[in-house]
Structure formats: C-alpha cells, structure tokens
Design an enzyme around this catalytic site. Structure first.
Site, mmCIF file in Angstrom:
data_model
loop_
_atom_site.group_PDB
_atom_site.id
_atom_site.type_symbol
_atom_site.label_atom_id
_atom_site.label_comp_id
_atom_site.label_asym_id
_atom_site.label_seq_id
_atom_site.Cartn_x
_atom_site.Cartn_y
_atom_site.Cartn_z
ATOM 1 N N SER A 142 0.818 -1.211 0.000
ATOM 2 C CA SER A 142 0.000 0.000 0.000
ATOM 3 C C SER A 142 0.855 1.265 0.000
ATOM 4 C CB SER A 142 -0.937 0.004 1.214
ATOM 5 O OG SER A 142 -0.197 0.179 2.393
ATOM 6 N N LYS A 170 0.699 4.674 6.880
ATOM 7 C CA LYS A 170 0.021 5.445 5.832
ATOM 8 C C LYS A 170 0.458 6.913 5.881
ATOM 9 C CE LYS A 170 -3.047 2.339 4.311
ATOM 10 N NZ LYS A 170 -2.405 1.234 5.057
#
Lengths: 212, 212
Positions: free
Chosen positions: A129, A172
């Site tokens: 990701s 993230k």
DNA sequence: TGCCAAATGAAACGAACGTATACTATAATT
DNA sequence: AATTATAGTATACGTTCGTTTCATTTGGCA
C-alpha cells in the site's frame, strides 16, 4: 521474560556493563563486589538472582563467564539510545513501547542519523500500500515514537484488527480534512481510510530493506 | 607494531577469536591449550609471544583477561569482510574495491543477512531512475561484489562519465538481448541503455534509507 | 655429527575465583 | 504473626587459572 529488576540488581547490571566496557572482558564475582562495595557473597547472590531473572547468562564454575542478555542491554540503555525494538503485534490498549511487543531488536546505525532523545522502534511493513513511496512489502520501517504528526507525514497508526481484540499497526500518509483524520496509501489501488479517534504511534524516519 | 605472525601464532589468534565469538568471554590459557591441542605451557608461551608482538593485551594474573587488539582483528578478518566501504567516485580502470575509493564505512548489520564469504560495498544512489523498484534518490544501496549477474537482477555497472577520465557507477536492472547488455531503469521516463563491454561490479542485496 | 635455539610437555605452586555455610536485618506479603 | 524475597557480612572450601620449573623433543646449521 521481562521480570522486574530491583534497584540494586540494576546497579549490579550496570557495574557488569561498565566493567566490561572498560576492560573488554567480564568481571569476576570479586570485581563486582568491589565495584558495588559489598561482600563477595552479596555480589554472588545478586548474580544468581540476575541469572534466574534472565538478565545474565553464565557457565557454572567458570571464571568471568558472565554475559549480559538482550533484556539486560535493553534495560541498561533504553531503546532510543541504540537498539531499536522490532514491534510485533500490539495488544489492545497497551502502549506500543511495552516489552511484551518486542519480538527482536533491529540493530541499526541510528546514532549516525539522529542525535536527539527521541525513542525509535522498527516495524516490518506488509503489503504494497505504500509502494509508490518506495516502501515495499517486507521492508522494515524505522519510526520515531511520537503521538502527533503534521499532515503529509508517513505515520504508524493503530487500527482495530478484525476478529481479535488486538490492534494492528498500519503505515500510511497522514492528512486532515476538517476534524477528520485521513489515512492515505501511496498506491492508487487503495482507498483512503477515515478515522475519528486516531492513535498515532510514530512517524517514519528511516527504512531498511533486508533483501532485494 | 605490525610484526609478523608465525603460522602457529595465527592459529592461536583465531582460536581466541573463535572461543570469544562462541562464548562471549575470553578463553583461559587451558581453553586455548585444549583448542590448539597442546600443553598449557605451549599455549601460555604463544600468549606471551602474541602479547609481545602487540596482537593481544591482557592483565597479569587475571583470568580470562585476553583481548584482541585492532591489529589482531585486522589480521583475522580484513576490513572488507565486515564493514561495508561506502564507495565514492571510481577512477578510470581501477577496481571498485580499491582503498582510494572509500569515502567512509557504512556500519551495517550485515551478519544477520548474509553468512557467506562475499564482499560487500555500499553506494549512495542518486536520481530517481530506480524509483519504481522502491529505490529513491539518496538511498544507500548495499551490494555484493561480483562481476557477473543473472538477467533481471539490479546491478551496479561502471559507465564512462562525460568530461572526465573517471567512470561512474550506475544502478540499473540488467538484461541481455542476444550479445547485447541492456541496462534498464525502473522508471519509464528513462530509456534503456545498451552497452557492449559491460563492467558489472555487484548486485543489489540491501538498502538503507537515511531519511524519509 | 654435534650443538644451539626454539618449541613442547608434565607437573606443580600459589593466587584468583566460584561456591557454600552460617548468621543478621529489612521490607513486603500472606 | 509467619513467610518470603531482598540485601548484607564474615569466613572458608575446593576448583580454576596464571605462572613457573625442569625436562624433553625438534629442527636447522656449522
């Protein structure tokens, strides 16, 4: 593991480390007694206690055979100073820098990068990701421990993991939109995550890739 | 300093190192005698000789007080085996692992990744031509020194640099097409480079990113 | 061959060292 | 109140260890 040390025992541990760093070989029982200013038996008892608690290892009847274990080194010099704990799974609610989470230590030339007093930890990154930020599956991220971050930084946040009472750490980009916290992947295939109560654990400060 | 070692003395030195690495504390004279399969006196004499030549230091009458000096460590394992030299510019024609190219050493937990006898070096990567392989500008690549590579591997190759007689190290994917060597970036913005005489210097085995 | 010097070994001495016994004391827990 | 863990002192026993002594072997070399 992770038993508690008494104040004296910690002193003894530190004496052992000090002697070792000064001489490059371990102290004898009498050396420790001298450093601690106590009797031989006093030092010996402490050694036995430290061995039982897993902070030192030694060979019976061998002189100067004391070696400090990882736990001892960790106690004597907190993570921020030298060794970076590699975090495994995070139990619900617990602080991320608790002993029980450490799976192993990640030796890392930290002192060359940062000279401050922050504490660091390492986290193995899974998934792709964050691919477009050059962070690939299997990389080990080095994070500075802090509970807030500026928008735009890459952070570690705790999110609930399905099926268990444990939490999971996720890496993230961090953004804000009004009062909402947004976790954004660096891979267009992943949608943004919006969370209300965000538990920021640290911000990315380095990366180690074990293999290519 | 720097006196010569006899064959036996070097064996003894290695025994000391071996014992130390296995036990984390120095050997006694009798330990050495056992390892060398000789008498206590034989081992002791060797110890005295090694001390006189400056390869070990010890405290008189103290058990297990032998420590290896830098000279000894140097004799037993050349610099290239453990510390990774960080390569700067490469002079024309010279081998990449010549001392003059080392700008500094990159301390690196190499032993946990590789246990073999290869030699490694580090190279600071400039530009974003390998971006899509997760290798960004400023990253430090860890390379295993070898002069050939399988197609598909990320390698360091020497190419001529404009304006100077020096060569430049470039990091690219390595492919072959017939008899032609192709250097391919991991970024579509860069075209392939085709070279006839390719000087492969090493293949990528790790990565360190000093800052994010 | 004979001699010297370096290398080697068995045995032993005394210091250094790990370990044990016996006893005292304090603080926390049951 | 009794128990347990921690902390300590003084003394002593037997082992490990550095060191020494004396004798033996080995390998050139004159």
């Amino acid at each position: 593991m992770g038993k508690n040390l008494t104040k004296r025992q910690k002193e003894i541990l530190r004496h052992i480390l000090t002697f070792y760093e000064e001489n490059n070989y371990p102290p004898s029982v009498r050396d420790i007694a001298r450093l601690h200013n106590c009797s031989v038996k006093g030092a010996y008892d402490h050694i036995l206690a430290l061995e039982k608690k897993g902070f030192i290892e030694r060979a019976a009847r061998r002189s100067r055979s004391i070696v400090l274990t990882e736990s001892a080194k960790h106690v004597l010099r907190p993570a921020s100073e030298r060794r970076i704990p590699l975090i495994g799974r995070i139990a619900a609610g617990g602080p991320i820098l608790a002993d029980e989470h450490f799976e192993e230590f990640c030796d890392f030339p930290l002192d060359k990068w940062e000279k401050d007093n922050y504490r660091f930890f390492a986290l193995k990154i899974e998934g792709d990701s964050m691919r477009d930020a050059g962070i690939l599956d299997g990389d080990i991220g080095i994070f500075r421990y802090q509970q807030s971050a500026e928008p735009g930084k890459i952070i570690v946040a705790l999110v609930d993991s399905e099926g268990t009472a444990e939490k999971e750490a996720t890496v993230k980009y961090y953004f804000r939109e009004g009062r909402r916290n947004i976790l954004r992947a660096a891979n267009p295939a992943y949608p943004d995550t919006i969370v209300q109560n965000l538990q920021i654990q640290g911000i990315l400060r380095g990366l180690v890739r074990p293999q290519v």
